[in-house]
Design a protein around this motif. Structure first.
Motif, PDB file in Angstrom:
ATOM      1  N   ALA A   6      -1.834  -5.591  11.059  1.00  0.00           N
ATOM      2  CA  ALA A   6      -3.345  -5.206  10.535  1.00  0.00           C
ATOM      3  C   ALA A   6      -3.528  -6.613   9.847  1.00  0.00           C
ATOM      4  N   LEU A   7      -2.655  -7.253   9.167  1.00  0.00           N
ATOM      5  CA  LEU A   7      -2.969  -8.401   8.525  1.00  0.00           C
ATOM      6  C   LEU A   7      -3.263  -9.588   9.446  1.00  0.00           C
TER       7      LEU A   7
ATOM      8  N   TYR B 287      -6.791  -2.664   2.947  1.00  0.00           N
ATOM      9  CA  TYR B 287      -5.694  -3.641   2.227  1.00  0.00           C
ATOM     10  C   TYR B 287      -6.006  -4.953   2.706  1.00  0.00           C
ATOM     11  N   SER B 288      -5.894  -5.159   4.167  1.00  0.00           N
ATOM     12  CA  SER B 288      -5.958  -6.389   4.562  1.00  0.00           C
ATOM     13  C   SER B 288      -7.101  -7.306   4.437  1.00  0.00           C
ATOM     14  N   ARG B 289      -8.188  -6.474   4.195  1.00  0.00           N
ATOM     15  CA  ARG B 289      -9.558  -7.220   3.896  1.00  0.00           C
ATOM     16  C   ARG B 289      -9.428  -7.879   2.421  1.00  0.00           C
ATOM     17  N   ARG B 290      -8.729  -6.967   1.627  1.00  0.00           N
ATOM     18  CA  ARG B 290      -8.824  -7.343   0.198  1.00  0.00           C
ATOM     19  C   ARG B 290      -7.832  -8.533   0.123  1.00  0.00           C
ATOM     20  N   ILE B 291      -6.650  -8.526   0.979  1.00  0.00           N
ATOM     21  CA  ILE B 291      -5.691  -9.569   0.611  1.00  0.00           C
ATOM     22  C   ILE B 291      -6.467 -10.997   1.347  1.00  0.00           C
ATOM     23  N   ALA B 292      -7.241 -10.958   2.355  1.00  0.00           N
ATOM     24  CA  ALA B 292      -7.852 -11.975   2.816  1.00  0.00           C
ATOM     25  C   ALA B 292      -8.915 -12.734   2.046  1.00  0.00           C
ATOM     26  N   GLU B 293      -9.612 -11.606   1.228  1.00  0.00           N
ATOM     27  CA  GLU B 293     -10.760 -12.046   0.319  1.00  0.00           C
ATOM     28  C   GLU B 293      -9.881 -12.935  -0.729  1.00  0.00           C
ATOM     29  N   TYR B 294      -8.886 -12.344  -1.339  1.00  0.00           N
ATOM     30  CA  TYR B 294      -7.981 -13.169  -2.471  1.00  0.00           C
ATOM     31  C   TYR B 294      -7.790 -14.398  -1.914  1.00  0.00           C
TER      32      TYR B 294
ATOM     33  N   PRO C 127       0.828  -1.192   0.096  1.00  0.00           N
ATOM     34  CA  PRO C 127       0.160  -0.279   0.014  1.00  0.00           C
ATOM     35  C   PRO C 127       1.051   1.210   0.079  1.00  0.00           C
ATOM     36  N   PRO C 128       0.210   2.389  -0.652  1.00  0.00           N
ATOM     37  CA  PRO C 128       1.574   3.634  -0.793  1.00  0.00           C
ATOM     38  C   PRO C 128       1.255   4.278   0.647  1.00  0.00           C
ATOM     39  N   GLU C 129       0.168   4.074   1.477  1.00  0.00           N
ATOM     40  CA  GLU C 129       0.512   4.759   2.577  1.00  0.00           C
ATOM     41  C   GLU C 129       0.089   3.868   3.914  1.00  0.00           C
ATOM     42  N   ARG C 130       0.063   4.125   4.999  1.00  0.00           N
ATOM     43  CA  ARG C 130      -0.030   3.261   6.118  1.00  0.00           C
ATOM     44  C   ARG C 130      -0.976   3.813   7.367  1.00  0.00           C
ATOM     45  N   SER C 131      -2.062   4.527   6.741  1.00  0.00           N
ATOM     46  CA  SER C 131      -2.967   4.811   7.703  1.00  0.00           C
ATOM     47  C   SER C 131      -3.876   3.871   8.109  1.00  0.00           C
ATOM     48  N   GLY C 132      -4.344   3.903   9.458  1.00  0.00           N
ATOM     49  CA  GLY C 132      -5.223   2.863   9.699  1.00  0.00           C
ATOM     50  C   GLY C 132      -6.258   2.289   8.884  1.00  0.00           C
ATOM     51  N   ARG C 133      -6.975   3.181   8.309  1.00  0.00           N
ATOM     52  CA  ARG C 133      -8.120   2.987   7.191  1.00  0.00           C
ATOM     53  C   ARG C 133      -7.532   2.218   6.005  1.00  0.00           C
ATOM     54  N   VAL C 134      -5.977   2.591   5.472  1.00  0.00           N
ATOM     55  CA  VAL C 134      -5.710   2.047   4.235  1.00  0.00           C
ATOM     56  C   VAL C 134      -5.342   0.564   4.544  1.00  0.00           C
TER      57      VAL C 134
END
Length: 438
Positions: free
Chosen positions: A104-105, A61-68, A50-57
């Motif tokens: 986060a992951l 990002y983590s949910r997207r990886i888990a879905e894949y 991810p280009p940034e590391r805010s909590g929201r991002v």
């Protein structure tokens, strides 16, 4: 996969050495996730960090990886490898965006039933475990990357013929198009001839038969000029180009049914609509080509069973409804093929053959035909699960012909992080090696 094909992984260096061979390149600024089915490695996923590391991002990002990763229904664990130059300091501590991303992951993966078995940070010079704090086991600043390059598994993969690229640049000097004005003139003349027939069902079927023969035959040598001009010209008719893609993945029946559903056919089929097929592309067995089941893929198949449609002679309305429903299905299937959602298992042999044929055709000249071949080769890479390689092909296609629409559309699919449907399923995914035991 046979026992002779199986490789055994026993150390982190082996796992990290396997990743570049599975992807075809050494990842940069990437997260690589590998699912585990007990002690067996499953699917491999590479995504940009991810280009940034805010909590929201990080949460998104983590949910997207888990879905894949959830697409591997047999997976019960996961390994994570973070490839990045960001955050390494002289003491060997990895700071920056990597530890927060790992934090986060882990809970998101655990919630999906994927236990995080291990994780590593890999830079250009050193690598280290994300969890090891024992300086005797994991000295500072980390273990040298040469341990990965010199690992037993990396050596075995090289011995088997696998190679790793520094970047996804696939096209070298040998892939540049030949500048041959006479050939391009012949291609243009062939295109003009095909454009006068492209809405003929007869011509369309003959074109599919030509491509079926090409994909199913040995083509170690380059095509002669007349054959190459015909095949490249057919790629310059969007409806025919897309039909060739569907043919390779799903068979002639789906390609023909989709074209009919889209209303491509608008010409009366007279004798003059027959294609003038170059001698080098003519079928040696026209009887087989005209057989009732010619070109049918296992996915499409002939009609099952011998039962006649219900309703008899008085069921005209029922037959019309059936035809309308079939038309709707064929339209959906055309789009689903391009997204890797149909058939359940594509014909990987034909898709591999298509990639090889298009590589040869792309070298015969530039222009629209080359842009088409590069775009479809990029689509095949995407279907195989390599978004990085796909992006490189789409970029090259756009450079060849600015604004080439199909390349733009598929590049946007890749940019959005969409994973090909076939690549998300264990049974349908393209397999470079077959699997490995951890």
């Amino acid at each position: 996969m046979t026992a002779a094909d199986r490789v055994t992984i026993s150390r982190p260096e082996d796992i990290l050495g396997f990743i570049p061979h599975a992807l075809g390149l050494w990842p940069k600024e990437s997260l690589v996730a590998i699912t585990l089915r007990g002690q067996t490695l499953g699917a491999t996923l590479r995504v940009d960090l991810p280009p940034e590391r805010s909590g929201r991002v990080l949460a998104l990002y983590s949910r997207r990886i888990a879905e894949y990763l959830e697409a591997d229904h047999e997976a019960d664990g996961v390994l994570l490898a973070f490839f990045s130059e960001d955050g390494w300091d002289g003491s060997g501590l990895v700071a920056g965006k990597l530890p927060p991303l790992l934090e986060a992951l882990e809970p998101v993966l655990a919630h999906r039933g994927l236990a995080l078995r291990d994780a590593w940070f890999i830079g250009s010079d050193f690598w280290r475990s994300a969890f090891c704090a024992d300086l005797e086991c994991c000295p500072l600043p980390g273990r040298p990357v040469d341990q990965i390059l010199d690992s037993r598994l990396n050596a075995e993969m090289v011995f088997r013929g696998s190679n790793v690229r520094e970047s996804p640049r696939l096209l070298g000097p040998g892939d540049q198009p030949v500048r041959d004005p006479e050939f391009m003139k012949a291609e243009g003349a062939k295109l003009e001839d095909l454009l006068g027939r492209w809405r003929s069902r007869k011509a369309f079927e003959e074109m599919l038969d030509v491509w079926t023969q090409v994909l199913d035959s040995s083509h170690a040598e380059e095509f002669d000029g007349e054959a190459a001009a015909f095949l490249r010209a057919s790629m310059r008719i969007p409806a025919w180009r897309d039909a060739v893609v569907v043919l390779a993945a799903a068979g002639k029946a789906v390609a023909l049914g989709g074209a009919e559903a889209f209303g491509f056919f608008g010409q009366e089929d007279h004798g003059e609509n027959a294609l003038v097929i170059p001698p080098g592309l003519r079928s040696p067995s026209p009887v087989a080509r005209n057989s009732p089941t010619a070109g049918l893929s296992p996915a499409a198949g002939p009609p099952s069973g011998g039962r006649k449609p219900a309703g008899g002679k008085g069921a005209g309305g029922g037959r019309k409804a059936t035809r309308a429903a079939a038309t709707d299905v064929n339209v959906l299937r055309y789009g689903d093929v391009l997204l890797g959602l149909y058939p359940e298992n594509p014909d990987w042999n034909r898709l591999t053959s298509l990639d090889q044929v298009l590589a040869m055709l792309s070298r015969r000249g530039g222009g629209e035909a080359r842009a088409a071949t590069l775009t479809i080769r990029g689509w095949i890479q995407w279907c195989q699960g390599s978004g990085s390689f796909a992006h490189e092909f789409f970029t090259q296609a756009d450079a060849e012909q600015r604004g080439y629409r199909l390349a733009e559309l598929l590049a946007e699919v890749v940019r959005l992080g969409t994973v090909c449907g076939w690549a998300r399923n264990k049974s349908s995914a393209w397999r470079k090696f077959g699997g490995a035991e951890a």
